[in-house]
Structure formats: C-alpha cells, structure tokens
Design an enzyme around this catalytic site. Structure first.
Site, PDB file in Angstrom:
ATOM      1  N   GLY A  23      -2.732  -1.365 -59.553  1.00  0.00           N
ATOM      2  CA  GLY A  23      -3.395  -0.080 -59.382  1.00  0.00           C
ATOM      3  C   GLY A  23      -3.674   0.664 -60.662  1.00  0.00           C
ATOM      4  O   GLY A  23      -4.186   1.783 -60.625  1.00  0.00           O
ATOM      5  N   GLU A  76       1.244  -5.987 -60.763  1.00  0.00           N
ATOM      6  CA  GLU A  76       0.150  -6.740 -60.121  1.00  0.00           C
ATOM      7  C   GLU A  76      -1.211  -6.101 -60.387  1.00  0.00           C
ATOM      8  O   GLU A  76      -1.851  -5.610 -59.474  1.00  0.00           O
ATOM      9  CB  GLU A  76       0.346  -6.736 -58.608  1.00  0.00           C
ATOM     10  CG  GLU A  76       1.573  -7.396 -58.119  1.00  0.00           C
ATOM     11  CD  GLU A  76       1.757  -7.174 -56.627  1.00  0.00           C
ATOM     12  OE1 GLU A  76       2.592  -7.873 -56.053  1.00  0.00           O
ATOM     13  OE2 GLU A  76       1.087  -6.307 -56.046  1.00  0.00           O
ATOM     14  N   GLY A 134      -5.130  -5.864 -60.947  1.00  0.00           N
ATOM     15  CA  GLY A 134      -6.375  -6.590 -60.750  1.00  0.00           C
ATOM     16  C   GLY A 134      -7.429  -5.952 -61.640  1.00  0.00           C
ATOM     17  O   GLY A 134      -7.865  -6.494 -62.651  1.00  0.00           O
ATOM     18  N   TYR A 173     -17.524   3.410 -51.900  1.00  0.00           N
ATOM     19  CA  TYR A 173     -16.543   4.429 -52.294  1.00  0.00           C
ATOM     20  C   TYR A 173     -17.183   5.628 -52.980  1.00  0.00           C
ATOM     21  O   TYR A 173     -16.473   6.513 -53.458  1.00  0.00           O
ATOM     22  CB  TYR A 173     -15.533   3.838 -53.290  1.00  0.00           C
ATOM     23  CG  TYR A 173     -14.836   2.576 -52.858  1.00  0.00           C
ATOM     24  CD1 TYR A 173     -14.083   2.539 -51.685  1.00  0.00           C
ATOM     25  CD2 TYR A 173     -14.895   1.429 -53.634  1.00  0.00           C
ATOM     26  CE1 TYR A 173     -13.423   1.376 -51.299  1.00  0.00           C
ATOM     27  CE2 TYR A 173     -14.243   0.270 -53.258  1.00  0.00           C
ATOM     28  CZ  TYR A 173     -13.509   0.249 -52.087  1.00  0.00           C
ATOM     29  OH  TYR A 173     -12.859  -0.890 -51.719  1.00  0.00           O
ATOM     30  N   CYS A 184     -32.698  -2.587 -47.237  1.00  0.00           N
ATOM     31  CA  CYS A 184     -33.323  -1.635 -46.330  1.00  0.00           C
ATOM     32  C   CYS A 184     -32.286  -0.703 -45.736  1.00  0.00           C
ATOM     33  O   CYS A 184     -31.946  -0.786 -44.555  1.00  0.00           O
ATOM     34  CB  CYS A 184     -34.110  -2.385 -45.278  1.00  0.00           C
ATOM     35  SG  CYS A 184     -35.519  -3.176 -46.049  1.00  0.00           S
ATOM     36  N   GLU A 185     -31.733   0.126 -46.572  1.00  0.00           N
ATOM     37  CA  GLU A 185     -30.773   1.165 -46.176  1.00  0.00           C
ATOM     38  C   GLU A 185     -30.903   2.293 -47.192  1.00  0.00           C
ATOM     39  O   GLU A 185     -30.926   2.032 -48.399  1.00  0.00           O
ATOM     40  CB  GLU A 185     -29.330   0.647 -46.258  1.00  0.00           C
ATOM     41  CG  GLU A 185     -29.024  -0.406 -45.256  1.00  0.00           C
ATOM     42  CD  GLU A 185     -27.696  -0.169 -44.532  1.00  0.00           C
ATOM     43  OE1 GLU A 185     -27.113   0.928 -44.655  1.00  0.00           O
ATOM     44  OE2 GLU A 185     -27.271  -1.098 -43.853  1.00  0.00           O
TER      45      GLU A 185
HETATM   46  C1  LIG Z   1      -5.340  -4.900 -54.523  1.00  0.00           C
HETATM   47  C2  LIG Z   1      -3.913  -5.145 -54.819  1.00  0.00           C
HETATM   48  C3  LIG Z   1      -3.442  -5.068 -56.123  1.00  0.00           C
HETATM   49  C4  LIG Z   1      -4.291  -4.728 -57.324  1.00  0.00           C
HETATM   50  O1  LIG Z   1      -4.907  -3.501 -57.311  1.00  0.00           O
HETATM   51  P1  LIG Z   1      -5.724  -3.052 -58.639  1.00  0.00           P
HETATM   52  O2  LIG Z   1      -6.103  -1.657 -58.372  1.00  0.00           O
HETATM   53  O3  LIG Z   1      -6.915  -3.942 -58.747  1.00  0.00           O
HETATM   54  O4  LIG Z   1      -4.819  -3.196 -59.782  1.00  0.00           O
HETATM   55  C5  LIG Z   1      -2.106  -5.333 -56.339  1.00  0.00           C
HETATM   56  N1  LIG Z   1      -1.272  -5.658 -55.325  1.00  0.00           N
HETATM   57  C6  LIG Z   1      -1.695  -5.741 -54.053  1.00  0.00           C
HETATM   58  C7  LIG Z   1      -0.739  -6.105 -52.988  1.00  0.00           C
HETATM   59  C8  LIG Z   1      -3.018  -5.489 -53.753  1.00  0.00           C
HETATM   60  O5  LIG Z   1      -3.435  -5.549 -52.482  1.00  0.00           O
END
Ligand SMILES: *Cc1c(COP(=O)(O)O)cnc(C)c1O
Length: 430
Positions: free
Chosen positions: A242, A284, A286, A327, A354-355
């Site tokens: 996150g 974690e 992403g 979002y 087409c939206e």
């Molecule tokens: C989506 C997700 C993440 C990563 O979120 P980011 O905002 O991309 O860092 C980490 N852990 C879990 C379980 C997720 O579903």
C-alpha cells in the site's frame, strides 16, 4: 507544464520526452499505440531502494511483490532475479509466479472468498497460504494441514487513495478481527500446524504514515496476545503493502526513509517488548515497485471543439487504463514533442470507447495539441495493463520494456483473432 522537474526515467531532451534513454515518439512510431513502455532499470531501482531502506534498519526483511499491480512475465522475472518474494491473490497469480521461476516457498497466497478446489491447488503447489476466514481454514484442513499457516488480520484501521482500495476497518470483507484471529490460531495449533505467520494489508495508495503506524501497532498487539495465550511464535510478521506514490506533480512523494524508520523502529521495539522472537518483517508493495516504471503512450486521433468543451480524442480508453474511470484517479499527461511549450489550453482527454465516462483526464492544461501528437500518460505501471480489458472489442495494448539498454517487445499487441479466442458459437447454419 510540469512544475516539478521531470524525474527518472523521464527526461526532457530539447522539448522531446525520453523514457529510460529512448525517444517515446520513436517508440510509438515503431511499436504503434496504445503502448505500455516499461523500464527494467527503474523496477530494479525501486525494489532496491525499498530493500536497502528496510534492511538497513532490520536484517530479516522480505519484500513480497504484490503482482496484481502488474503480472507481465518479464517484470516478474526481474523481481525474481532480484531476490523478491511474491504476493499472489489468486491461483492464476500463483501460476504466473511459478511460471516465472519463483520457488513455491517464496510465494504467499492471500485470497478472499477462496474455493475449496483452489485450496487444493495451493496445497499441491506448496505455497504458503494466508487465511482470510475461519471457513477457509476449516475447508483447508479437510484437504491438508500445511506445515505453515498465516492469518490475515483486520486491524480495524484502514487507509487508501479511494474507498475501493481501503482493505481494513469495520465495513471491509478482508481478514479476521481480533477475537476471531485468536480462535483461528487455536484451531490451527490444535490441527498441528508447525509454523506461523501473521498478516495485514490495510489498503492501497497510502501516503499517510500515521494510519499505517497505528495499524502496525494494533497488529503487533494481536500478535502478542496470540503468542501469550496460545504459545505461538511467528516466523514472519507481514504488514502488507500500500505504499503510496504521488501521481500529481504538485504532490509530495512518500518520504520513504521517514516511513521506514518509523515503522521499523516501532516493529523492533514491540517485538522486543512482547518477546516475539526474531520474526521476518515482510512487506507487500505492488504500486511502489512498478508504478513509475512504466508510461502509457497514446496517439491523438481527433481534436474536437464543441461549443462547450475541447476534447482530445486518443486511442487509449478505460479499456487500456481503467484507473481514471474506475477511481477518478489523476494521471499526469505530457505531450511527447512539446515539453517546452506553454500549457495554455484546457482539454478533456478522452478515449475511443462508447461511454461518456471514457475520460483519461478532465480540464487538463496542455499545450496546443494537433492530431497525430503522441501523449504520454505517466505512472501507468501499477494497475494499468493488469486491469485492462477488451471492452468494445478492442484488442489489448502491446508492452515494450527497455531491457539491458534496448527496447524489447515483451507483450505483443492483441489482434482481432484474439477476440475470438475461447468462444464457441452455439448455432450452426448458413
Ligand atoms: C493489492 C495488495 C497489495 C499491494 O497493494 P499496493 O497498493 O499495490 O502496494 C498487497 N497485499 C495484498 C494482500 C493485496 O491485495
């Protein structure tokens, strides 16, 4: 146009945009648009910046790349080679991870609403399962008792850039609340699980350190109770992903060193105070790893002035990049050959779908744009291609990665034939 100077891998060379050393106009010409362009170098830098910041404060860290942000196989391979672990939220992502060479022990599955046959697949694959409900745990134990189990905690504190992306708190479907967490570990212990982890993931796009800190504190408090009441020691404590990235040029970036330093200090202090042993600290991310490592190139098809608005019609819509429509997200847009021109015009940048909601940018200041111009949509690497679709029967975009110093086509552009894949026509006849 941009108040802040362009930062790597972006570069302004005499008014033309370069990405990781290559002219984006030339890339657009060579590979056509819409085109995602990725930077191997930037992916490695993002991973290593985070790893070094964490490992500088706590030796036993693991970074699980949350691959739902971007499952391009070359992205996965780069991170596997860097020594990353993998966070997978579906059996398909586990499959992608294994296909990219991640050892099963390096994959953590964090699903929700998981089917029993999916649990069987995960057990057979040998990945670590992070449990999201008591029902999932009970159904898992009917299939097998894995040696390691982790439980996803809902620390009842969430955060994120949009309501859809807040994944903890009283109204949220994810994880187990404190008392249920204790019950689940008790069941797991009774079933003779040998090793344990504990996990949370409170949301996506977090730039507010305070909510994260509070959630970590809550998680560690729950870990203490599990440890004290059930005599369980944790191999790992996973505080989720996150970590936010700034999308708007006026926004501040996440202060990584402050963020890491506050979180790791708290973690170390509580682990010591609560006598939790020497768990791995897992994160974690992403978005943090992949977001600014890719841009989306799109070509201007039409410039349309109505009595009310000025529209720039491009060849990428929310089929290609869903975040603005989904979002209301801001993505900065640059005209690839006009970096030194004044942005005196206000446009809506709209896609080919087409939206009426097919808007990449609303009321955006840009230089005078003409048909044929290439626009670069920045910070498109996370939840860009992975959320794209074939809506309106538009084949998905291609992906090019600047890899070992040269552009490589890492995903072919889909063709019309791809729209027919896996369909069967039920009716026969003339
Ligand atoms: C989506 C997700 C993440 C990563 O979120 P980011 O905002 O991309 O860092 C980490 N852990 C879990 C379980 C997720 O579903």
């Amino acid at each position: 146009m941009v108040k802040r100077k362009l930062c790597e891998p972006l570069e302004n060379r005499k008014g033309s945009l370069y990405f990781d050393g290559f002219s984006v106009e030339e890339l657009a010409q060579k590979y056509d648009t819409p085109l995602y362009v990725l930077s191997e170098k930037r992916i490695r830098e993002n991973y290593n910046r985070l790893y070094d910041a964490l490992a500088g404060k706590y030796k036993d860290v693991r970074i699980y790349y949350a691959c739902k942000a971007n499952t391009n196989l070359t992205v996965l391979k780069i991170l596997q080679l860097e020594g990353a672990y993998l966070d997978a939220v579906s059996p398909g992502e586990v499959f992608m991870g294994l296909s990219s060479g991640f050892a099963p022990e390096r994959i953590l599955f964090t699903g929700t609403s998981v089917r029993s046959d999916e649990l069987k697949f995960l057990v057979d694959a040998g990945v670590t399962i992070n449990i999201d409900s008591q029902s999932e745990l009970d159904r898992l134990f009917k299939i097998a008792v894995p040696s390691t189990i982790s439980i996803r905690v809902n620390p009842e504190i969430g955060d994120g850039h949009h309501d859809h992306c807040i994944t903890a708190g009283p109204q949220v479907k994810f994880g187990l609340c404190e008392e249920d967490v204790l019950k689940a570990y008790a069941v797991a212990k009774k079933a003779r699980v040998e090793r344990f982890g504990i996990h949370m993931h409170i949301g996506s796009g977090i730039l507010n350190i305070n909510s994260y800190i509070q959630a970590v504190e809550k998680l560690l408090g729950i870990a203490k109770r599990v440890h004290d009441e059930l005599d369980i020691t944790f191999d790992f404590i996973d505080i989720g992903g996150g970590f936010g990235v700034s999308y708007h040029p006026d926004d501040d970036d996440l202060n990584l060193s402050e963020f890491v330093s506050k979180i790791v200090s708290l973690f170390k202090a509580k682990v010591k105070e609560y006598k939790l042993g020497k768990p791995f600290l897992c994160v974690e991310p992403g978005r943090y790893i992949i977001c600014d490592a890719s841009i989306l190139l799109t070509t201007v098809n039409t410039v349309k002035l109505t009595p009310y608005r000025k529209f720039i019609g491009v060849d990428a819509g929310f089929n290609t990049l869903a975040r603005p429509a989904m979002y209301g997200s801001y993505h900065h847009i640059l005209a690839a050959n006009k970096l030194n021109s004044k942005s005196n015009e206000t446009f809506d940048v709209v896609g080919p779908l087409c939206e009426s909601g097919d808007v990449l940018a609303k009321d955006r200041k840009l230089p005078l744009i003409v048909e044929g111009d290439v626009l670069a949509v920045l910070n498109a690497g996370a939840y860009g291609f992975s959320m794209s679709s074939q809506y309106n029967s538009r084949p998905r975009a291609a992906e090019v990665m600047i890899c070992q110093g040269k552009p490589v086509l890492v995903r072919e552009r889909e063709q019309f034939q791809d729209l027919l894949l896996s369909q069967r026509v039920a009716l026969q006849g003339e």
